[in-house]
Design a protein around this motif. Structure first.
Motif, short mmCIF file in Angstrom:
data_model
loop_
_atom_site.label_atom_id
_atom_site.label_comp_id
_atom_site.label_asym_id
_atom_site.label_seq_id
_atom_site.Cartn_x
_atom_site.Cartn_y
_atom_site.Cartn_z
N TRP C 210 -36.80 92.69 72.84
CA TRP C 210 -35.46 92.72 72.28
C TRP C 210 -35.00 94.16 72.03
O TRP C 210 -33.85 94.51 72.27
CB TRP C 210 -35.38 91.90 70.98
N ILE C 213 -34.01 95.67 75.25
CA ILE C 213 -32.70 95.22 75.73
C ILE C 213 -31.57 95.85 74.92
O ILE C 213 -30.58 96.29 75.47
CB ILE C 213 -32.61 93.68 75.64
N LEU C 214 -31.75 95.91 73.61
CA LEU C 214 -30.63 96.31 72.77
C LEU C 214 -30.56 97.82 72.53
O LEU C 214 -29.53 98.32 72.11
CB LEU C 214 -30.69 95.58 71.42
N VAL C 218 -28.38 102.43 75.05
CA VAL C 218 -27.84 103.55 74.28
C VAL C 218 -28.31 104.87 74.89
O VAL C 218 -27.51 105.80 75.09
CB VAL C 218 -28.27 103.45 72.81
N HIS C 250 -27.13 111.67 67.00
CA HIS C 250 -26.99 110.27 66.57
C HIS C 250 -27.31 109.34 67.73
O HIS C 250 -28.15 108.45 67.63
CB HIS C 250 -25.56 110.01 66.10
N LEU C 251 -26.59 109.55 68.85
CA LEU C 251 -26.77 108.64 69.98
C LEU C 251 -28.20 108.66 70.48
O LEU C 251 -28.80 107.63 70.77
CB LEU C 251 -25.82 109.03 71.12
N ILE C 254 -30.41 106.82 68.04
CA ILE C 254 -30.14 105.38 67.96
C ILE C 254 -31.04 104.65 68.96
O ILE C 254 -31.52 103.56 68.70
CB ILE C 254 -28.65 105.07 68.23
N PHE C 298 -36.05 94.77 63.63
CA PHE C 298 -34.66 94.79 63.17
C PHE C 298 -34.35 96.04 62.35
O PHE C 298 -33.44 96.80 62.67
CB PHE C 298 -34.36 93.52 62.37
N TYR C 301 -34.04 99.52 63.81
CA TYR C 301 -32.83 99.87 64.54
C TYR C 301 -31.91 100.76 63.71
O TYR C 301 -31.05 101.44 64.24
CB TYR C 301 -32.10 98.58 64.90
N PHE C 302 -32.08 100.78 62.40
CA PHE C 302 -31.09 101.44 61.55
C PHE C 302 -31.64 102.63 60.76
O PHE C 302 -31.12 102.97 59.72
CB PHE C 302 -30.46 100.43 60.60
N TRP C 304 -32.50 105.62 62.37
CA TRP C 304 -32.60 106.74 63.28
C TRP C 304 -32.30 108.07 62.60
O TRP C 304 -32.82 109.11 63.01
CB TRP C 304 -31.67 106.53 64.46
N LEU C 327 -37.92 101.36 53.51
CA LEU C 327 -38.02 99.90 53.66
C LEU C 327 -38.84 99.52 54.89
O LEU C 327 -39.62 98.58 54.87
CB LEU C 327 -36.62 99.29 53.77
#
Lengths: 198, 94, 544, 314
Positions: C210, C213-214, C218, C250-251, C254, C298, C301-302, C304, C327
Motif C-alpha cells: 500500500w 502504491i500511495l 509522489v 516536502h515533496l 512525502i 498509516f 505517511y505523515f 516526513w 507516535l
C-alpha cells in the motif's frame, strides 16, 4: 500454466493504478496550492490570460466522451457490438479534438511569448512564472494521458472488432473506461483551478 | 467465468449523469464570472467535487461495486487531503 | 505454455518452458524465478555499492585527501545512495522474498498478474541501466547525493538527468510490484485463510504494498519536476524564479519517509517469521503485530517533516511533525516487546537465521532509540545533517533491513535452492559481520554528537580518532560479507542437496510444499483452519 | 567528545539528551539482558517443551502505554529546550550571514565584512541568513544550533547568546557541492569591551595598502578569503572553472552572446569575469556556474587579484 481469469482482480489492479495517478496529480495540486497561497494576486491576474471559452469547450466535450465510454460498456454488456463501436469512435474523435484544441491554446500562449524560460514571462514576476510553469506542466501531463488514452481506444476498438472483447469478456474495455474517467476526473479539477477562479 | 454478477447501467442513467455534469459545469463557469472573492474558489471546488462524485459513482461504477472499492477511493482522497493539510502547517505559519 | 502434462513433479529450477537457458529465466513469469532474478541483480549491485562505501570509509581514515578528491567522493556517496536505496533496500525484501514466498505462504500458484510481475523486473533493469549511463556520459557522475536537493540538483553541471530518470523508472517497477501484491493478497488466499490467519510476512508485505502504491507516485512526480526544471528551466524550485527549495524537500520526503517503512516493514515481517519457528512457539500477540504494522504504514505517511527540522519550516510544522514522529515510535516498540515475549517459555533452537534475527533485534533497538533522539526538536537541531543521522539510518536500513535480509536468505535458502549451506561458515560470517557492523557505525554516533557534519570528504583533526575506528570497522564488515557471500554462492552451486520439506520445523505453508517447490507450488491448494504459528502439536509430541 | 557548550541553549539541549539517552540506554540494556537470559533459560536443551501462549492483552496494553508516556516525555523535553531557539528576541546585535559556494561571510550593520564571525559575549546575537546559490546550513556545534540558509527565503533568522569567550567552529551542514567539507569558519566570542573596540575599528573596511606591500601576495589573500580557489585551481587542473595558472596576457577563446570569439585575457576581462561572469564564457565551461561578486569584491581587491594573476605567469 493455466491462465486463471479473474476479472475482479483485473479491475482491482486498475483501481490501484488509478490511485497512483490520483496521488501523482495530487502532489501537483499541492504544489499549485502552495504557490497560489504565496502569490494569490499574480495567480489571479495570470488566470485571466487563459481562454475560458476554449477551456469550457474542452470540459464539455471531455464530459461527453466520458458518457460515451460509459455507454459503450452498457452496449457491450447488451452484446450490441455496432453501438459499442459507434460510441467508442465518438470518444476517440473527442479525444483528438481535445488535443487539437490544446494545440491551438498552447500555440497562442507561445505566440504571446508565454512559455517556460521566456523573456516575456521573466518580466512579469515570480507568481506569473510559477502559474504558467504549473499550467504547462499540469496540462502537459494531462495531455500526455489523453494521448495514451487515444492509443488505448484504438487498441480496444480493434479488439472489439475482432470479437476478442465481447459480451462476457470486456474487462479491457472496462479498464480503459476507468482510465478515461480518471483523465476526465483530473480535468474536472484542472479546469476551475486554472481557467475559472480568480 | 467471473463469479461476481455484473451490473448494467441503463443508457438513460448515463445520459442523466451527463446532463447533471454539464449543468454543474455551466454553474461553475457562471459563478466564477461573478465576483465573490474567496467564496469563488470554494464554490468552484465544491462544484468540481460534486462532478467528481458523479463521475466516480456512476461512470466508474463505484455505486455498484463491492463495498471495498468506495472505501479505498475515499481513503485515498482522505490521505491526499491530510497530506495537503499537513503541508500547510508549514506554509500557513511561515 | 507448451507442456502441461508432467510439470507437477519437476521443481521450478528444472522446469523447461517455452524458452531454455538464460531466456528461460529472464522471460519467465514464474514468481519464484523472478524472485531469484531480483536476488542476483541485487547481489551484484550490493557488491558495487558496498565497495563504494568501503572506499569512502577508507578516504575518511585520515583528514585531508587520502585516496580520492572531493569530486570523486561526492559522486561515490551519490551513487552509493542511489544504488543502496533505489536498487537494493526499496525493492529488497518484497521483490526477492515477497515474490518468491508471498504466493506460497498464502496458498496461491502465482501472483495475480505474472506478466506484469516480469515487466516489473524488466523496468527495474532498464532503470538500473539508465542510472548507470549517468556515470559514463555527459558532465560526469552526478554529485547531488541521493536526495537530489534543489537547487543544487539543477545547478550542478554533472549528469543528474539519467540518474533521476532511472530512479523514476524504478519507481514504476515498485508500483507494479505493489499493485500485484495487494491484488494477490485480496484475491488469492487459500480457502479458509481469513485475514487473521495470514502469516505475518505477507501482512507486512501488504502494508508495504500500500505504501508503494500511495507514496511512490509522489517521488515520480517530484523527479519529473526536477527533470522539467533542468531541461525547461520551469522554475518550480528555483528561488531565482520564485520557486521554493523547501517545497522540493516536502515533496521528496512525502515519498522518502514512507519509503523507509517500505524498507523496514518487510524486515519486521521476516523477523516475525523466524522468531516463532526457532522458538517452537506461537508468536506473541499476533493481532498486536498486525495492528502495529498497519499503524506504522498509516502514521508513517505523515511524519516526513522530521527530515526538515532545520530547513526553515514554520515552528508550528516542526511541533506537529515532532509529535507525530514520536507516535510512530510506539508500534515499533510494541513489536520488539512481542518478539522478545515470543521467546519466553519457548524452546530455542540456535541456528544461523535465528542469530540474524537476534542481532536484528539489537541493532534495530539502537536504530530505533537513536531515532527518538533525532525526533526530539532540541536534540535534532544539534544532530541534524551530522554523522549521527548517517549512523542512525544505517542502523535502521542496513542493520534493520540488511540483517533481516541476511536472516531471510539463511532461513529460506534450502527451500529456494534445494541445497544446504555450511552452517559453520555462515555463523562465522555472521559473527565477523556483526562485529564489523558495530565498529563501523557506532563511532559515527559519537562523531555526530561532537558535531561532524555528513557528506564530508575531509574533516578537522579533532574527529580523527573515531574515524579510524569506523574505517577499520568497514574492513572487518566487508570481510564478513565476503565470507557470507562466498559460502552462499558456493552452497547454491554445489552444496549438499536436500529435498527435506521442512528443515527448520516451520508451520507456514511454504514448509509444506516440495523442496525446491514445483512450478505450481501446490498439487492441491491446502485448506487453512488455524493461525499460522500454532506449535501446540510440537509441545504435545515432545517428551520432556 | 561531546563539545562543551558555550551558549544559553546548551543546558536545555543537554537535559533533553540526558533524558532521552537515559531512557534509551535503560531499555537497550534491559531488553538485551532479557534476550540473553531467555537464550540460556529457554535453550532447547534446558527447555525442550515449549509452552503454548497466544498473547496477553494486558501486557500489550502495558507496553503500549508505558512507551507512550515515555515518548511524550521525550517530546516535551525536546520541545521546551527548542522553544527559546525559535523565540527570537526583539533587541539584539544584528549580523547578516551570507553563504555561497563554499564560504561564509558576515556583514555587520556598520558595513564591516568579515569571513569569521565576531560577536560579544552575553549579548543576544541575531543572524539573518542568506544564501546566494544553493542550500547551506549554519551549524555551531558548541552552541547546539543549526539552521539552513535557503536562497530566496527572506526573513530567515536564527539567534543565540554566547556565555563563554573563545573560538568555536562554524560548519556548513547542508551538502552544497564540491568543497562542502571545506566550508567552515570560526566564531570568535569576545568580552563585550574588547568586541566594541574591535567593532569601532573601521580601518579594516578599507585597508590602506602600504607603498611597498607585495601586491601579488595581498591578491593571493583576497583569492583565498573569497573562496575563488575552490573552483579555480592555481596549478592548471580544471576543477569547476578555468585554472588561474599562466593565462594572463594570452588570448582566450570565449563565447559571448552565443558567438565564439577570441579576446585577450586582460585587466578588463578579469574585472568583467568577476562582476558579470556570464558575459564571456570560456570555451569548454558552462554558463551559470558562477554568480557575480558585485558588492562582495571591491575595485581595490580586483586590482590586487589582477596583480596576483600576473604573478602566476612569472
Amino acid at each position: 500454466m493455466t491462465i486463471h481469469r479473474d476479472d475482479l482482480a483485473d479491475k482491482f489492479g486498475m483501481w490501484l493504478f488509478i490511485f497512483t495517478e490520483l496521488l501523482l496529480f495530487g502532489m501537483l495540486f499541492v504544489v499549485y496550492a502552495v504557490y497560489r497561497s504565496m502569490h494569490p494576486e499574480a495567480f489571479r491576474i495570470a488566470g485571466e490570460e487563459l481562454d475560458v471559452a476554449l477551456g469550457t469547450i474542452n470540459t464539455v466535450i471531455l464530459l461527453i466522451s466520458s458518457a460515451t465510454v460509459a455507454m459503450s460498456i452498457t452496449a457491450i454488456q447488451k452484446g450490441d457490438k455496432k453501438r459499442c463501436l459507434q460510441l467508442l469512435s465518438i470518444t476517440l474523435l473527442i479525444a483528438v479534438i481535445f488535443m487539437v484544441n490544446k494545440y491551438f491554446e498552447w500555440g497562442a500562449k507561445f505566440e504571446y511569448g508565454f512559455y517556460p524560460g521566456s523573456d516575456a514571462l521573466a518580466e512579469l514576476g515570480h507568481g506569473t512564472i510559477l502559474f504558467f510553469g504549473l499550467y504547462f506542466f499540469m496540462t502537459g501531463i494531462h495531455a500526455l494521458h489523453i494521448l495514451i488514452g487515444i492509443g488505448l481506444f484504438i487498441y480496444v476498438m480493434l479488439q472489439v472488432k475482432k470479437n476478442k472483447i465481447h459480451q462476457t469478456d470486456y474487462i479491457w474495455l472496462e479498464n480503459t473506461g476507468l482510465y478515461w474517467h480518471l483523465v476526465d476526473l483530473i480535468w474536472i479539477f484542472l479546469f476551475p483551478l486554472f481557467y475559472l477562479i480568480h | 467465468m467471473s463469479e461476481e454478477k455484473t451490473h448494467m447501467v441503463p443508457y438513460s442513467t448515463q445520459i442523466a449523469a451527463l446532463l447533471a455534469l454539464l449543468v454543474l459545469t455551466g454553474l461553475s463557469v457562471a459563478i466564477t464570472q461573478l465576483e465573490f472573492g474567496g467564496y469563488n474558489t470554494l464554490a468552484a471546488m465544491l462544484l468540481a467535487g460534486a462532478k467528481a462524485v458523479i463521475v466516480l459513482a456512476w461512470y466508474m461504477h463505484l455505486k455498484y461495486e463491492k463495498q471495498l472499492f468506495p472505501v479505498m477511493v475515499a481513503a485515498v482522497f482522505v490521505i491526499f487531503l491530510l497530506v495537503l493539510f499537513v503541508t500547510f502547517f508549514d506554509y500557513s505559519y511561515r | 505454455m507448451s507442456d502441461n502434462t508432467n510439470h507437477k513433479e519437476v521443481s521450478y529450477l528444472e522446469y523447461q518452458g517455452k524458452y531454455r537457458g538464460i531466456l528461460g529465466w529472464i522471460l519467465s513469469t514464474d514468481h519464484k524465478r523472478i524472485g531469484l532474478l531480483y536476488l542476483y541483480t541485487m547481489l551484484l549491485f550490493f557488491s558495487i555499492a558496498a565497495i563504494l562505501g568501503l572506499l569512502m570509509k577508507t578516504q575518511l581514515i585520515a583528514p585531508g585527501e587520502t585516496i580520492m578528491g572531493p569530486q570523486t567522493y561526492n559522486s561515490f556517496f551519490t551513487l552509493h545512495g542511489i544504488i543502496m536505496i533505489f536498487i537494493i533496500v526499496v525493492p529488497g525484501l518484497p521483490a526477492v522474498f515477497g515474490n518468491f514466498f508471498l504466493p506460497i505462504m498464502i496458498g496461491a500458484k502465482d501472483v495475480a498478474f505474472p506478466r506484469i510481475n516480469l515487466l516489473s523486473w524488466w523496468l527495474y533493469i532498464i532503470g538500473i541501466l539508465i542510472v548507470l549511463t549517468s556515470q559514463f556520459t555527459g558532465g560526469g557522475p552526478p554529485d547531488t547525493g541521493w536526495t537530489f536537493y534543489a537547487p543544487y540538483s539543477f545547478q550542478t553541471p554533472t549528469n543528474v538527468l539519467p540518474a533521476v530518470f532511472g530512479a523514476f523508472v524504478m519507481g514504476f517497477s515498485s508500483i507494479l510490484t505493489g499493485i500485484n501484491f495487494v491484488v494477490t493478497i485480496h484475491r488469492m488466499r487459500a480457502p479458509g485463510m481469513k485475514w487473521l490467519r495470514m502469516p505475518l510476512f505477507p501482512w507486512t508485505l501488504y502494508g508495504t504494498a500500500w505504501i508503494q502504491i500511495l507514496a511512490t507516485p509522489v517521488i515520480g512526480i517530484t523527479l519529473m519536476l526536477i527533470i522539467a526544471e533542468r531541461m525547461l528551466g520551469i522554475g518550480f524550485f528555483d528561488p531565482a524564479l520564485g520557486g521554493d527549495p523547501i517545497l522540493y524537500q516536502h515533496l521528496f520526503w512525502i515519498y522518502s519517509h514512507p519509503a523507509v517503512y517500505i524498507m523496514i516493514l518487510p524486515a519486521m515481517g521476516v523477523i516475525s517469521e523466524i522468531i516463532p519457528v526457532f522458538s517452537r512457539k506461537s508468536i506473541f500477540g499476533y493481532r498486536a503485530i498486525v495492528l502495529s504494522t498497519m499503524a506504522i504504514a498509516f502514521v508513517g505517511y505523515f511524519v516526513w517533516g522530521h527530515h526538515m527540522f532545520t530547513s526553515g519550516m514554520s515552528g508550528r510544522a516542526l511541533f506537529t511533525f515532532s509529535f507525530l514522529t514520536f507516535l510512530v515510535a510506539i508500534p515499533s516498540a510494541i513489536k520488539v516487546f512481542n518478539w522478545v515475549a515470543t521467546m519466553h517459555k519457548g524452546s530455542l533452537h540456535l541456528h544461523t537465521p535465528f542469530f540474524w534475527a537476534l542481532s536484528f533485534l539489537f541493532v534495530f533497538m539502537i536504530g530505533g532509540l537513536t531515532g527518538l533522539v533525532l525526533g526530539a526538536l532540541a536534540t535534532n537541531v544539534h544532530l541534524h545533517d551530522t554523522h549521527f543521522v548517517v549512523a542512525h539510518f544505517h542502523f535502521i536500513v542496513f542493520g534493520g533491513t540488511g540483517f533481516a535480509f541476511m536472516g531471510a536468505v539463511h532461513y529460506w535458502f534450502p527451500k529456494m535452492f534445494g541445497r544446504m549451506y555450511d552452517a559453520n561458515w555462515a555463523n562465522l560470517g555472521w559473527g565477523i559481520f556483526f562485529i564489523g557492523f558495530l565498529s563501523l557505525y557506532l563511532p559515527m554516533f559519537f562523531l555526530g554528537m561532537s558535531g561532524m557534519p555528513r557528506r564530508y570528504y575531509d574533516y578537522l583533526p579533532e574527529f580523527h580518532g573515531m574515524n579510524i575506528l569506523s574505517s577499520m570497522g568497514a574492513w572487518v564488515m566487508i570481510s564478513g560479507i565476503l565470507i557470507i557471500f562466498a559460502n552462499l554462492i558456493r552452497s547454491a552451486r554445489s552444496g549438499p542437496k536436500t529435498t527435506e520439506k521442512n528443515p527448520w520445523g516451520g508451520k507456514t505453508l511454504e514448509w509444506q510444499v516440495d523442496t525446491p517447490p514445483t512450478l505450481e507450488n501446490f498439487d492441491e491448494i491446502p485448506a487453512v483452519d488455524k493461525t499460522p504459528y500454532d506449535y501446540r502439536d510440537y509441545a504435545e509430541n515432545t517428551n520432556s | 567528545m561531546y563539545p562543551l557548550g558555550a551558549s544559553t541553549f546548551v543546558e536545555g539541549v543537554n537535559n533533553a539528551f540526558v533524558f532521552i539517552l537515559g531512557v534509551s540506554f535503560f531499555f537497550l540494556i534491559s531488553i538485551t539482558a532479557v534476550i540473553i537470559y531467555f537464550l540460556i533459560r529457554y535453550n532447547k536443551k534446558r527447555n525442550p517443551k515449549p509452552t503454548h501462549v497466544e498473547g496477553n492483552n494486558w501486557l500489550e496494553f502495558i507496553w503500549t502505554a508505558i512507551p507512550l508516556v515515555l515518548v511524550m516525555g521525550m517530546f516535551y523535553y525536546g520541545y521546551v529546550a527548542w522553544i527559546p531557539m525559535k523565540r527570537i528576541p526583539d533587541e539584539g546585535f544584528h549580523v547578516t550571514a551570507n553563504a555561497r559556494m563554499w564560504s561564509f561571510s558576515f556583514t555587520y550593520d556598520n558595513g564591516r565584512v568579515t569571513d569569521k564571525l565576531f560577536v560579544p559575549k552575553d549579548t543576544a546575537i541575531i543572524l539573518s541568513l542568506n544564501a546566494r546559490d544553493v542550500l547551506h546550513s549554519l551549524y555551531i556545534p558548541a552552541f547546539r544550533i543549526k539552521e539552513d540558509m535557503v536562497p530566496g527565503l527572506t526573513d530567515n533568522r536564527m539567534w543565540f547568546q554566547a556565555n563563554n569567550t573563545g573560538t568555536f567552529t562554524i560548519f556548513c551542514a547542508e551538502y552544497c557541492g564540491l568543497q562542502h567539507a571545506l566550508m567552515y569558519t570560526d566564531l570568535v566570542v569576545m568580552e563585550p569591551d574588547e568586541f566594541w573596540e574591535w567593532y569601532a575599528d573601521t580601518t579594516a573596511v578599507a585597508p590602506v595598502i602600504p607603498e611597498d606591500a607585495n601586491l601579488a601576495l595581498l591578491g593571493r589573500q583576497v583569492v583565498e578569503s573569497k573562496g575563488c580557489i575552490a573552483c579555480h585551481s592555481l596549478d592548471g587542473t580544471v576543477v569547476i572553472g578555468p585554472s588561474f595558472l599562466g593565462k594572463f596576457g594570452d588570448p582566450v577563446r570565449v563565447i559571448t552572446d552565443g558567438v565564439e570569439r577570441e579576446i585577450i585575457y586582460d585587466e578588463e576581462y578579469v574585472r568583467r569575469s568577476i562582476y558579470d561572469p556570464d558575459y564571456d564564457i570560456t570555451v569548454g565551461f558552462r554558463r551559470g556556474q558562477m554568480l557575480s561578486y558585485e558588492g562582495e569584491v571591491t575595485e581595490d581587491e580586483v586590482m590586487l587579484i589582477i596583480e596576483f594573476l600576473k604573478s602566476l605567469n612569472e
